[in-house]
Design an enzyme around this catalytic site. Structure first.
Site, PDB file in Angstrom:
ATOM      1  N   LYS A  64     -12.063  -0.628   7.810  1.00 47.77           N
ATOM      2  CA  LYS A  64     -12.685  -1.381   6.827  1.00 47.77           C
ATOM      3  C   LYS A  64     -13.729  -1.750   6.949  1.00 47.77           C
ATOM      4  CE  LYS A  64      -8.838   0.009   4.552  1.00 47.77           C
ATOM      5  NZ  LYS A  64      -8.029   0.221   3.634  1.00 47.77           N
ATOM      6  N   HIS A  71       0.894  -1.151  -0.136  1.00 50.59           N
ATOM      7  CA  HIS A  71       0.076  -0.336  -0.228  1.00 50.59           C
ATOM      8  C   HIS A  71       0.829   0.842   0.126  1.00 50.59           C
ATOM      9  CE1 HIS A  71      -3.042   2.977   1.860  1.00 50.59           C
ATOM     10  NE2 HIS A  71      -3.806   2.053   1.008  1.00 50.59           N
ATOM     11  N   SER A  82      -4.597  -4.994  -1.360  1.00 48.52           N
ATOM     12  CA  SER A  82      -5.865  -3.643  -1.604  1.00 48.52           C
ATOM     13  C   SER A  82      -5.789  -3.525  -2.830  1.00 48.52           C
ATOM     14  CB  SER A  82      -5.276  -2.053  -0.632  1.00 48.52           C
ATOM     15  OG  SER A  82      -4.405  -2.112  -1.242  1.00 48.52           O
ATOM     16  N   HIS A  94      -7.163  -4.981   5.137  1.00 49.13           N
ATOM     17  CA  HIS A  94      -8.121  -6.275   4.879  1.00 49.13           C
ATOM     18  C   HIS A  94      -8.456  -6.969   4.780  1.00 49.13           C
ATOM     19  CE1 HIS A  94      -8.967  -2.592   2.075  1.00 49.13           C
ATOM     20  NE2 HIS A  94      -7.313  -2.623   1.223  1.00 49.13           N
TER      21      HIS A  94
HETATM   22  C1  LIG Z   1      -6.632   2.307   3.906  1.00 44.95           C
HETATM   23  C2  LIG Z   1      -5.246   0.682   4.039  1.00 44.95           C
HETATM   24  C3  LIG Z   1      -4.097   1.898   4.570  1.00 44.95           C
HETATM   25  C4  LIG Z   1      -4.729   3.569   5.234  1.00 44.95           C
HETATM   26  O1  LIG Z   1      -5.662   2.912   6.388  1.00 44.95           O
HETATM   27  P1  LIG Z   1      -6.778   4.632   6.646  1.00 44.95           P
HETATM   28  O2  LIG Z   1      -7.297   3.921   8.268  1.00 44.95           O
HETATM   29  O3  LIG Z   1      -7.800   4.329   5.840  1.00 44.95           O
HETATM   30  O4  LIG Z   1      -5.450   5.620   7.013  1.00 44.95           O
HETATM   31  C5  LIG Z   1      -3.439   1.357   5.280  1.00 44.95           C
HETATM   32  N1  LIG Z   1      -2.377   0.621   4.618  1.00 44.95           N
HETATM   33  C6  LIG Z   1      -3.637  -0.645   3.924  1.00 44.95           C
HETATM   34  C7  LIG Z   1      -3.145  -2.273   3.451  1.00 44.95           C
HETATM   35  C8  LIG Z   1      -4.774  -0.043   3.654  1.00 44.95           C
HETATM   36  O5  LIG Z   1      -5.324  -1.341   2.186  1.00 44.95           O
END
Ligand SMILES: *Cc1c(COP(=O)(O)O)cnc(C)c1O
Length: 383
Positions: A236, A133, A179, A207
């Site tokens: 999520k 990510h 993601s 996730h």
């Molecule tokens: C969504 C996501 C994040 C960021 O998290 P937030 O709480 O939305 O800032 C970090 N790492 C991964 C793998 C993500 O999918």
């Protein structure tokens, strides 16, 4: 070049490559629906995998928390922002996931930035999966450590990097579920290469937490490993927002000393920490929701197998349909939207060049008919 020219050039670059992004306002979006002022869409873009963003018990808990503690934390956790609901939730997370400590952060983005910056120095190295990510790769780029990337999910590629000399410490970074592709990292395999080299592993399970493993404990629990650093997020499956880092006692104390996102930033509202405790309970008792999600995923994959677009090898709620071309991907998303389906077109630089795709996310909040409708429209627009 003036400031105006610089900005205009940046915008023009995005327009020319059909990569221009704009936000679309809605009047409420959850695991099943997205409402605008004129229309209601079936929502296949949300990360609300269990539908908890609209859960009556979680909403009531947030209201109760606000009544009791107010709506803001009033400061950083190092001043007066660390309240009883924060401490309780940290303890519950640690117990649930089998770690001595959990530290709350305002977001997963902040947690990744804070941890990589605080833990690494100039003689250290970060070895990250290439498809990690943006919050991880960016944090690694900005950290004092050297960043090297290994081929996606390839322990051999990681081993080659591990074989190279390094005078400091090695931190390997990957995700439980990726993601944009929805596939899982081979965590046991990776750890078997990392441990003999004396490195540490950080797994970002944004996730996976809540949806995989016994009682929703996530990808690491499912695969039977316990990384030195586990990052979980609450935007999520938890249906709220925020994040936590799970680790050993001394590491937690070290982060309390050195993680700047903890020290110089207002703590999450106590009402949110209070609501997160109820979301955690819903997740722990959420086998029915997880089962429902699995059924929707299986239903979608059965129906999408004969689409002319390539379906990713994902067993998770993230189901990518590869298109390749930016413009074509956007056009498909627009056709789906006209049919009442909200699906996001993902383009570079979020994914590698030529990797534009429709990113479909499924939720326990979807009904069987919703999936049928999605499949019907997809078959219609793809032929
Ligand atoms: C969504 C996501 C994040 C960021 O998290 P937030 O709480 O939305 O800032 C970090 N790492 C991964 C793998 C993500 O999918």
């Amino acid at each position: 070049m003036s400031w105006q020219n610089k900005i205009e050039r940046g915008l023009q670059q995005r327009r020319e490559t059909a990569a221009y992004r704009s936000r679309q306002m809605n009047d409420g979006a959850n695991g099943r629906w997205l409402h605008t002022d004129t229309r209601r869409y079936l929502n296949f873009s949300s990360n609300d995998y269990l539908g908890l963003s609209q859960d009556a018990e979680v909403i009531a808990a947030w209201q109760q928390g606000a009544q009791r503690y107010g709506v803001g934390s009033g400061g950083s956790g190092h001043v007066t922002g660390y309240s009883r609901p924060h401490a309780q939730f940290e303890q519950q997370l640690a117990d649930w996931l089998g770690y001595p400590r959990a530290l709350l952060f305002i977001s997963g983005y902040a947690a990744n930035q804070a941890v990589l910056a605080a833990l690494t120095a100039a003689d250290d190295r970060i070895l990250a999966d290439k498809l990690s990510h943006a919050s991880l790769l960016e944090a690694a780029t900005h950290s004092p450590a050297q960043l090297r990337r290994f081929t996606h999910n390839q322990a051999d590629s990681l081993q080659k990097l591990l074989n190279k000399p390094c005078s400091g410490q090695t931190l390997v970074v990957t995700e439980g579920i990726f993601s944009m592709d929805g596939d899982s990292a081979p965590l046991v395999d990776l750890q078997q290469h990392i441990a003999p080299a004396g490195g540490w592993l950080l797994v970002d399970d944004a996730h996976g937490i809540g949806v995989r493993g016994a009682a929703g404990r996530g990808s690491c629990w499912l695969q039977g490993i316990k990384p030195e650093l586990l990052v979980v997020t609450f935007g999520k499956a938890f249906g709220l927002s925020g994040a936590a880092v799970l680790c050993q006692e001394p590491v937690a104390e070290y982060l309390v000393q050195y993680a700047r996102h903890l020290i110089y930033s207002t703590a999450m509202p106590p009402a949110q920490a209070y609501a997160l405790q109820t979301a955690l309970l819903r997740i722990q008792q959420g086998d029915d929701l997880r089962q429902q999600l699995q059924q929707r995923i299986a239903q979608f994959r059965r129906g999408a197998a004969d689409l002319p677009l390539q379906l990713g090898a994902s067993e998770t709620a993230i189901q990518p349909l590869w298109v390749g071309d930016n413009q074509q991907t956007v056009a498909l998303a627009e056709q789906l939207r006209a049919a009442g389906l909200w699906v996001t077109a993902i383009r570079p630089p979020t994914v590698p060049p030529g990797g534009a795709r429709l990113r479909i996310t499924l939720s326990a909040a979807h009904q069987s008919d919703d999936i049928d409708q999605l499949l019907e429209v997809l078959h219609g627009v793809c032929h």
